[in-house]
Every structure is written in structure tokens, then in C-alpha cells.
Design a protein around this motif. Structure first.
Motif, PDB file in Angstrom:
ATOM      1  N   GLU A 235       0.830  -1.202   0.000  1.00 58.31           N
ATOM      2  CA  GLU A 235       0.000   0.000   0.000  1.00 58.31           C
ATOM      3  C   GLU A 235       0.869   1.258   0.000  1.00 58.31           C
ATOM      4  O   GLU A 235       0.577   2.227  -0.709  1.00 58.31           O
ATOM      5  CB  GLU A 235      -0.926  -0.011   1.220  1.00 58.31           C
ATOM      6  CG  GLU A 235      -1.864   1.180   1.265  1.00 58.31           C
ATOM      7  CD  GLU A 235      -2.756   1.168   2.488  1.00 58.31           C
ATOM      8  OE1 GLU A 235      -3.688   1.966   2.522  1.00 58.31           O
ATOM      9  OE2 GLU A 235      -2.502   0.362   3.412  1.00 58.31           O
ATOM     10  N   ALA A 236       1.941   1.243   0.755  1.00 60.05           N
ATOM     11  CA  ALA A 236       2.842   2.399   0.783  1.00 60.05           C
ATOM     12  C   ALA A 236       3.487   2.619  -0.582  1.00 60.05           C
ATOM     13  O   ALA A 236       3.605   3.759  -1.053  1.00 60.05           O
ATOM     14  CB  ALA A 236       3.910   2.199   1.850  1.00 60.05           C
ATOM     15  N   GLN A 237       3.880   1.533  -1.234  1.00 58.78           N
ATOM     16  CA  GLN A 237       4.460   1.663  -2.582  1.00 58.78           C
ATOM     17  C   GLN A 237       3.425   2.208  -3.565  1.00 58.78           C
ATOM     18  O   GLN A 237       3.727   3.087  -4.380  1.00 58.78           O
ATOM     19  CB  GLN A 237       4.963   0.309  -3.073  1.00 58.78           C
ATOM     20  CG  GLN A 237       6.234  -0.155  -2.419  1.00 58.78           C
ATOM     21  CD  GLN A 237       6.628  -1.540  -2.918  1.00 58.78           C
ATOM     22  OE1 GLN A 237       5.780  -2.339  -3.287  1.00 58.78           O
ATOM     23  NE2 GLN A 237       7.925  -1.796  -2.922  1.00 58.78           N
ATOM     24  N   ALA A 238       2.195   1.705  -3.491  1.00 51.64           N
ATOM     25  CA  ALA A 238       1.139   2.168  -4.392  1.00 51.64           C
ATOM     26  C   ALA A 238       0.835   3.638  -4.144  1.00 51.64           C
ATOM     27  O   ALA A 238       0.681   4.427  -5.089  1.00 51.64           O
ATOM     28  CB  ALA A 238      -0.117   1.321  -4.203  1.00 51.64           C
ATOM     29  N   ASN A 239       0.767   4.048  -2.883  1.00 50.85           N
ATOM     30  CA  ASN A 239       0.502   5.451  -2.564  1.00 50.85           C
ATOM     31  C   ASN A 239       1.626   6.355  -3.059  1.00 50.85           C
ATOM     32  O   ASN A 239       1.376   7.468  -3.522  1.00 50.85           O
ATOM     33  CB  ASN A 239       0.290   5.633  -1.065  1.00 50.85           C
ATOM     34  CG  ASN A 239      -1.061   5.121  -0.621  1.00 50.85           C
ATOM     35  OD1 ASN A 239      -1.989   5.036  -1.416  1.00 50.85           O
ATOM     36  ND2 ASN A 239      -1.159   4.762   0.643  1.00 50.85           N
ATOM     37  N   ALA A 240       2.854   5.870  -2.970  1.00 48.28           N
ATOM     38  CA  ALA A 240       3.980   6.661  -3.475  1.00 48.28           C
ATOM     39  C   ALA A 240       3.875   6.844  -4.986  1.00 48.28           C
ATOM     40  O   ALA A 240       4.119   7.940  -5.513  1.00 48.28           O
ATOM     41  CB  ALA A 240       5.302   5.990  -3.104  1.00 48.28           C
ATOM     42  N   GLU A 241       3.504   5.780  -5.701  1.00 51.76           N
ATOM     43  CA  GLU A 241       3.329   5.882  -7.152  1.00 51.76           C
ATOM     44  C   GLU A 241       2.170   6.807  -7.506  1.00 51.76           C
ATOM     45  O   GLU A 241       2.253   7.588  -8.454  1.00 51.76           O
ATOM     46  CB  GLU A 241       3.104   4.499  -7.771  1.00 51.76           C
ATOM     47  CG  GLU A 241       4.326   3.629  -7.770  1.00 51.76           C
ATOM     48  CD  GLU A 241       5.465   4.229  -8.600  1.00 51.76           C
ATOM     49  OE1 GLU A 241       5.213   4.706  -9.721  1.00 51.76           O
ATOM     50  OE2 GLU A 241       6.607   4.217  -8.105  1.00 51.76           O
ATOM     51  N   ILE A 242       1.093   6.735  -6.746  1.00 49.69           N
ATOM     52  CA  ILE A 242      -0.052   7.618  -6.980  1.00 49.69           C
ATOM     53  C   ILE A 242       0.354   9.063  -6.760  1.00 49.69           C
ATOM     54  O   ILE A 242       0.014   9.947  -7.561  1.00 49.69           O
ATOM     55  CB  ILE A 242      -1.236   7.214  -6.077  1.00 49.69           C
ATOM     56  CG1 ILE A 242      -1.812   5.880  -6.536  1.00 49.69           C
ATOM     57  CG2 ILE A 242      -2.307   8.294  -6.051  1.00 49.69           C
ATOM     58  CD1 ILE A 242      -2.806   5.270  -5.577  1.00 49.69           C
ATOM     59  N   GLU A 243       1.075   9.326  -5.693  1.00 53.06           N
ATOM     60  CA  GLU A 243       1.539  10.698  -5.423  1.00 53.06           C
ATOM     61  C   GLU A 243       2.448  11.195  -6.535  1.00 53.06           C
ATOM     62  O   GLU A 243       2.365  12.345  -6.961  1.00 53.06           O
ATOM     63  CB  GLU A 243       2.265  10.756  -4.075  1.00 53.06           C
ATOM     64  CG  GLU A 243       1.344  10.702  -2.892  1.00 53.06           C
ATOM     65  CD  GLU A 243       0.384  11.874  -2.854  1.00 53.06           C
ATOM     66  OE1 GLU A 243       0.805  13.016  -3.111  1.00 53.06           O
ATOM     67  OE2 GLU A 243      -0.802  11.628  -2.583  1.00 53.06           O
ATOM     68  N   LYS A 244       3.326  10.323  -7.010  1.00 54.45           N
ATOM     69  CA  LYS A 244       4.217  10.698  -8.111  1.00 54.45           C
ATOM     70  C   LYS A 244       3.413  11.029  -9.363  1.00 54.45           C
ATOM     71  O   LYS A 244       3.674  12.027 -10.041  1.00 54.45           O
ATOM     72  CB  LYS A 244       5.189   9.540  -8.382  1.00 54.45           C
ATOM     73  CG  LYS A 244       6.329   9.886  -9.301  1.00 54.45           C
ATOM     74  CD  LYS A 244       7.396   8.805  -9.218  1.00 54.45           C
ATOM     75  CE  LYS A 244       7.391   7.998 -10.487  1.00 54.45           C
ATOM     76  NZ  LYS A 244       8.428   6.973 -10.531  1.00 54.45           N
ATOM     77  N   GLY A 245       2.406  10.212  -9.653  1.00 55.62           N
ATOM     78  CA  GLY A 245       1.544  10.490 -10.790  1.00 55.62           C
ATOM     79  C   GLY A 245       0.761  11.780 -10.627  1.00 55.62           C
ATOM     80  O   GLY A 245       0.613  12.560 -11.577  1.00 55.62           O
ATOM     81  N   ASN A 246       0.261  12.029  -9.414  1.00 56.71           N
ATOM     82  CA  ASN A 246      -0.478  13.267  -9.155  1.00 56.71           C
ATOM     83  C   ASN A 246       0.416  14.495  -9.324  1.00 56.71           C
ATOM     84  O   ASN A 246      -0.019  15.528  -9.841  1.00 56.71           O
ATOM     85  CB  ASN A 246      -1.086  13.250  -7.758  1.00 56.71           C
ATOM     86  CG  ASN A 246      -2.294  12.345  -7.677  1.00 56.71           C
ATOM     87  OD1 ASN A 246      -2.892  12.009  -8.691  1.00 56.71           O
ATOM     88  ND2 ASN A 246      -2.639  11.937  -6.468  1.00 56.71           N
ATOM     89  N   ARG A 247       1.671  14.389  -8.881  1.00 55.50           N
ATOM     90  CA  ARG A 247       2.600  15.512  -9.070  1.00 55.50           C
ATOM     91  C   ARG A 247       2.866  15.764 -10.547  1.00 55.50           C
ATOM     92  O   ARG A 247       2.920  16.907 -10.989  1.00 55.50           O
ATOM     93  CB  ARG A 247       3.909  15.239  -8.325  1.00 55.50           C
ATOM     94  CG  ARG A 247       3.815  15.462  -6.821  1.00 55.50           C
ATOM     95  CD  ARG A 247       5.182  15.468  -6.153  1.00 55.50           C
ATOM     96  NE  ARG A 247       5.928  14.234  -6.368  1.00 55.50           N
ATOM     97  CZ  ARG A 247       5.844  13.149  -5.607  1.00 55.50           C
ATOM     98  NH1 ARG A 247       5.035  13.155  -4.566  1.00 55.50           N
ATOM     99  NH2 ARG A 247       6.568  12.077  -5.866  1.00 55.50           N
ATOM    100  N   ALA A 248       2.989  14.681 -11.326  1.00 47.65           N
ATOM    101  CA  ALA A 248       3.210  14.827 -12.770  1.00 47.65           C
ATOM    102  C   ALA A 248       1.995  15.467 -13.438  1.00 47.65           C
ATOM    103  O   ALA A 248       2.139  16.347 -14.287  1.00 47.65           O
ATOM    104  CB  ALA A 248       3.518  13.475 -13.403  1.00 47.65           C
ATOM    105  N   ILE A 249       0.794  15.041 -13.048  1.00 45.22           N
ATOM    106  CA  ILE A 249      -0.424  15.629 -13.609  1.00 45.22           C
ATOM    107  C   ILE A 249      -0.509  17.102 -13.240  1.00 45.22           C
ATOM    108  O   ILE A 249      -0.848  17.947 -14.086  1.00 45.22           O
ATOM    109  CB  ILE A 249      -1.664  14.858 -13.112  1.00 45.22           C
ATOM    110  CG1 ILE A 249      -1.703  13.480 -13.757  1.00 45.22           C
ATOM    111  CG2 ILE A 249      -2.938  15.629 -13.397  1.00 45.22           C
ATOM    112  CD1 ILE A 249      -2.742  12.554 -13.157  1.00 45.22           C
ATOM    113  N   HIS A 250      -0.203  17.449 -11.997  1.00 47.05           N
ATOM    114  CA  HIS A 250      -0.232  18.841 -11.565  1.00 47.05           C
ATOM    115  C   HIS A 250       0.761  19.682 -12.373  1.00 47.05           C
ATOM    116  O   HIS A 250       0.451  20.785 -12.817  1.00 47.05           O
ATOM    117  CB  HIS A 250       0.070  18.939 -10.074  1.00 47.05           C
ATOM    118  CG  HIS A 250       0.130  20.341  -9.567  1.00 47.05           C
ATOM    119  ND1 HIS A 250      -0.991  21.128  -9.452  1.00 47.05           N
ATOM    120  CD2 HIS A 250       1.174  21.110  -9.181  1.00 47.05           C
ATOM    121  CE1 HIS A 250      -0.631  22.322  -9.009  1.00 47.05           C
ATOM    122  NE2 HIS A 250       0.673  22.328  -8.834  1.00 47.05           N
TER     123      HIS A 250
END
Length: 164
Positions: free
Chosen positions: A20-35
Motif C-alpha cells: 500500500e505504501a508503494q502504491a501510494n507513493a506511485e499515486i503521489e508521483k503520478g499526481n505531481r506529474a499531472i499537476h
């Protein structure tokens, strides 16, 4: 107490927490890229508007600022300078297999496209004990009522696009 199963459950829980921590880190990375990409889009739109304002000030009445008579889906009128840009971008996009830019249409063609898009929206039928039909989140007692509501909305969209 079954300590073996407790240890196994604890191990599974730790593994799940790690995943879950790895998935959340990837999601955050994707959200930063989208932003970041959204910020770039806003900057490009501001740049485009600044260039248009400069062109209007430098040469009021220039043919590139003339309206073509065609309309985008959001109701914005097309300017002459946008025609070659859209054509070239779409040619490159087709060659690269990427997303095309929306092209402006004549008002009658836009009204017809809006009409057909609404008629293409599906009517969902659900229900176990009694049949219910849904279109755009609204429940209807019969499929005919749902179709009539969809047709009325399509006609209204066509009339609104032609009036604008």
C-alpha cells in the motif's frame, strides 16, 4: 492461542502495508506529474492569450484575427490564425498516433454533432423485481419515457447550438 497463525497474519499485514505504501507513493508521483502538466497547460494558455493581445494591439483588424464563422464545442468562435495550427498539429498527431485537437465546425454541423452525441448516450436498464430505466442519472418508469427525455434533450441542444 495459535501463535503461528497470528504471526502469519501479522506478516501478511506488514506485506500489505508495504504494498500500500508503494502504491501510494506511485499515486503521489503520478499526481505531481499531472499537476505539473496542468500548470504547463495554463502557462501555454496564458502565453497564447498574451500573443493574441499583442497582435490585437499591433495590428487591429489583421486578417489573422478575423473570425472564420466556425464554432468549437465549448461555444468559442474560431479565429483565422487557429486554422493552420490545428491542421498541422493534427497531421503530426496522426503520424505519431497521439490525441488530436478538436476542430471547429460550422454552427449547423456543430448542432448536428451535439444532437447525435446526446442520442448516442446509453439508457441503462436496471432492476430485479421491477424494471427501471436510467438516463443521465434520472430514473424513468418505461424505456419510452427515457428515450423521449433523451430526444427532447438532443432537440434542445440542437436548437441551442443553432441559436447561438
Amino acid at each position: 492461542m495459535d501463535f503461528e497463525r497470528l504471526g502469519e497474519a501479522y506478516g501478511y499485514r506488514r506485506t500489505l502495508d508495504h504494498i500500500e505504501a508503494q502504491a501510494n507513493a506511485e499515486i503521489e508521483k503520478g499526481n505531481r506529474a499531472i499537476h505539473r502538466l496542468n500548470c504547463n497547460v495554463l502557462a501555454l494558455q496564458a502565453q497564447r492569450q498574451a500573443l493574441l493581445d499583442a497582435l490585437r494591439e499591433a495590428a487591429p483588424g489583421h486578417p489573422l484575427l478575423a473570425r472564420t464563422g466556425r464554432v468549437y464545442a465549448d461555444g468559442r468562435r474560431e479565429l483565422a490564425y487557429e486554422v493552420p495550427y490545428v491542421e498541422r498539429f493534427n497531421r503530426e498527431a496522426r503520424g505519431n498516433g497521439t490525441v488530436l485537437i478538436e476542430e471547429a465546425m460550422a454552427p449547423a454541423d456543430r448542432a448536428e454533432a451535439d444532437y447525435r452525441a446526446i442520442l448516442a448516450e446509453p439508457i441503462a436498464d436496471r432492476g430485479w423485481f421491477r424494471q427501471r430505466w436510467y438516463w443521465r442519472g434520472q430514473e424513468y418508469a418505461t424505456a419510452g419515457q427515457a428515450r423521449r427525455a433523451r430526444e427532447e434533450a438532443a432537440e434542445a441542444a440542437r436548437d441551442g447550438a443553432l441559436a447561438a
